[in-house]
Scaffold this motif. Structure first.
Motif, PDB file in Angstrom:
ATOM      1  N   ARG A 291      68.322  -8.888 -19.575  1.00  0.00           N
ATOM      2  CA  ARG A 291      69.411  -8.341 -18.756  1.00  0.00           C
ATOM      3  C   ARG A 291      70.721  -8.296 -19.536  1.00  0.00           C
ATOM      4  O   ARG A 291      71.491  -7.343 -19.410  1.00  0.00           O
TER       5      ARG A 291
ATOM      6  N   ASN B  23      70.546  -5.368 -21.770  1.00  0.00           N
ATOM      7  CA  ASN B  23      70.692  -4.197 -20.911  1.00  0.00           C
ATOM      8  C   ASN B  23      72.145  -3.955 -20.531  1.00  0.00           C
ATOM      9  O   ASN B  23      72.668  -2.834 -20.619  1.00  0.00           O
TER      10      ASN B  23
ATOM     11  N   GLU C 239      73.594   3.467 -12.916  1.00  0.00           N
ATOM     12  CA  GLU C 239      73.418   2.202 -13.624  1.00  0.00           C
ATOM     13  C   GLU C 239      71.974   2.040 -14.080  1.00  0.00           C
ATOM     14  O   GLU C 239      71.046   2.509 -13.426  1.00  0.00           O
ATOM     15  N   THR C 240      71.818   1.351 -15.183  1.00  0.00           N
ATOM     16  CA  THR C 240      70.483   1.123 -15.710  1.00  0.00           C
ATOM     17  C   THR C 240      69.934  -0.208 -15.209  1.00  0.00           C
ATOM     18  O   THR C 240      70.639  -1.016 -14.620  1.00  0.00           O
ATOM     19  N   SER C 241      68.653  -0.416 -15.469  1.00  0.00           N
ATOM     20  CA  SER C 241      68.001  -1.681 -15.151  1.00  0.00           C
ATOM     21  C   SER C 241      66.904  -1.906 -16.182  1.00  0.00           C
ATOM     22  O   SER C 241      66.744  -1.109 -17.115  1.00  0.00           O
TER      23      SER C 241
ATOM     24  N   HIS D 228      60.861  -3.616  -5.665  1.00  0.00           N
ATOM     25  CA  HIS D 228      61.621  -2.594  -6.382  1.00  0.00           C
ATOM     26  C   HIS D 228      60.688  -1.505  -6.886  1.00  0.00           C
ATOM     27  O   HIS D 228      59.469  -1.668  -6.940  1.00  0.00           O
TER      28      HIS D 228
ATOM     29  N   HIS E 100      60.460   1.101 -10.193  1.00  0.00           N
ATOM     30  CA  HIS E 100      60.986   1.454 -11.512  1.00  0.00           C
ATOM     31  C   HIS E 100      61.051   2.975 -11.671  1.00  0.00           C
ATOM     32  O   HIS E 100      60.147   3.693 -11.231  1.00  0.00           O
TER      33      HIS E 100
ATOM     34  N   THR F 108      66.006   2.814 -15.014  1.00  0.00           N
ATOM     35  CA  THR F 108      66.638   2.133 -13.883  1.00  0.00           C
ATOM     36  C   THR F 108      65.569   1.698 -12.885  1.00  0.00           C
ATOM     37  O   THR F 108      64.365   1.812 -13.140  1.00  0.00           O
TER      38      THR F 108
ATOM     39  N   TYR G  24      66.030  -1.191  -5.657  1.00  0.00           N
ATOM     40  CA  TYR G  24      65.651  -2.479  -5.064  1.00  0.00           C
ATOM     41  C   TYR G  24      65.793  -2.414  -3.543  1.00  0.00           C
ATOM     42  O   TYR G  24      66.809  -1.919  -3.034  1.00  0.00           O
TER      43      TYR G  24
ATOM     44  N   GLY H  32      67.736  -8.635 -12.504  1.00  0.00           N
ATOM     45  CA  GLY H  32      67.817  -7.193 -12.702  1.00  0.00           C
ATOM     46  C   GLY H  32      68.591  -6.413 -11.659  1.00  0.00           C
ATOM     47  O   GLY H  32      68.867  -5.228 -11.858  1.00  0.00           O
ATOM     48  N   VAL H  33      68.973  -7.016 -10.527  1.00  0.00           N
ATOM     49  CA  VAL H  33      69.528  -6.262  -9.398  1.00  0.00           C
ATOM     50  C   VAL H  33      70.996  -5.927  -9.613  1.00  0.00           C
ATOM     51  O   VAL H  33      71.795  -6.776 -10.016  1.00  0.00           O
ATOM     52  N   SER H  34      71.355  -4.664  -9.346  1.00  0.00           N
ATOM     53  CA  SER H  34      72.755  -4.231  -9.267  1.00  0.00           C
ATOM     54  C   SER H  34      72.991  -3.655  -7.880  1.00  0.00           C
ATOM     55  O   SER H  34      72.098  -3.013  -7.304  1.00  0.00           O
TER      56      SER H  34
END
Length: 301
Positions: free
Chosen positions: A82, A85, A99-101, A217, A219, A232, A235, A249-251
């Motif tokens: 993360r 990332n 945003e990426t993940s 989630h 992908h 990304t 979620y 990983g959560v935004s």
């Protein structure tokens, strides 16, 4: 020749590596040695602990297969994936791009291709949902012929690599956007799941009394000619572990909730999520931002 002590040994190692021709390798290795030695001094690392760490890393390597990447899992659970990332996102994400993940340890190349609105659940069964929307550029214009890759767990919280013979692909696929950048994907409502706990990383997580769960989630990997690849994930906001993802990983901007009655939903009978992904033009120096890989490719690289 001078005798070394616990402090001067660090500079001796760095000096011996100073002839490394590759400047980036020289920089990275010098910093690694300095921080690694500082860590050992800070915690007063004992011979027994050092050997235990060697044994742990050996078991991590021995657990890796073409279908399982235990080192990526270790990096994920330590928050290193993360961090990489987030640093890449800050350095290379342009404007209002999505945003990426994390790509994670379950990505597989060459997943099957599907048409608009088709289901990626070839074998798995369970409650269905629809994911739809647009891939747009920085000006909000639809991006045609973008490839939208998707993979997720089934309704029992397992990836195909865990649920089936690993040669069988399920709950993953590729879709191509239409002339206006639109996509529609039918899938199962994913379930949050525990990371693999039957290996050395699981032993570490249990020793730390962490729950080891990821929130539900989906992908996504989106690519189009001339645009930066977007890695990304979306979620589900009602998952009980949404605030304590074991791989961090959560935004907030990626949290969604399927619901009925969404305008323009391709199938009104299914709970749906509309999400428009914004991609940015690819810079000449950009090498991409995948934090993860197909397990079968890691050793080969």
């Amino acid at each position: 020749m001078a005798d070394l002590d616990q402090n001067t040994v660090t500079e001796a190692v760095i000096a011996q590596m100073a002839s490394t021709p590759d400047p980036r390798l020289r920089e990275v290795m010098a910093s690694l040695v300095r921080h690694l030695h500082d860590f050992a001094r800070e915690v007063k690392l004992t011979p027994e602990e050092w050997l235990g760490a060697i044994g742990f890393l050996t078991r991590v390597g021995q657990t890796c297969t073409p279908y399982r990447q235990e080192f990526i899992l270790l990096s994920d659970t330590l928050g290193l994936s993360r961090l990489v990332n987030l640093m890449d996102d800050q350095a290379n994400r342009v404007g209002e791009a999505t945003e990426t993940s994390l790509l994670g340890p379950f990505y597989r190349e060459a997943s099957p291709q599907f048409g608009y609105g088709e289901s990626i659940a070839v074998h798995a069964k369970g409650p269905e949902m629809m994911l739809f929307g647009q891939v747009v550029n920085e000006q909000g214009e639809g991006v045609p012929d973008a490839i939208v890759e998707i993979w997720s767990t089934d309704a029992d919280g397992a990836y195909d690599l865990q649920a089936n013979d690993p040669s069988t692909m399920d709950m993953r696929g590729q879709f191509r956007t239409d002339a206006e950048g639109r996509y529609a994907i039918r899938t199962l409502i994913p379930l949050g799941y525990s990371i693999p706990m039957d290996g050395p990383v699981g032993d570490m997580v249990r020793a730390q009394q962490r729950h080891g769960f990821r929130p539900a989630h989906i992908h996504m990997l989106i690519g189009a000619e001339g645009y930066r690849e977007l890695v990304t994930a979306l979620y589900l906001g009602d998952d009980p572990n949404i605030g304590s993802d074991t791989v961090f990983g959560v935004s907030e901007s990626l949290v969604v909730q399927p619901r009925l009655g969404l305008e323009q939903a391709p199938d009104p009978a299914l709970p749906s999520v509309r999400y428009d992904f914004r991609v940015a033009r690819r810079a000449a120096h950009d090498k991409g931002g995948r934090v993860g890989a197909d397990p079968s490719k890691v050793a080969a690289d």
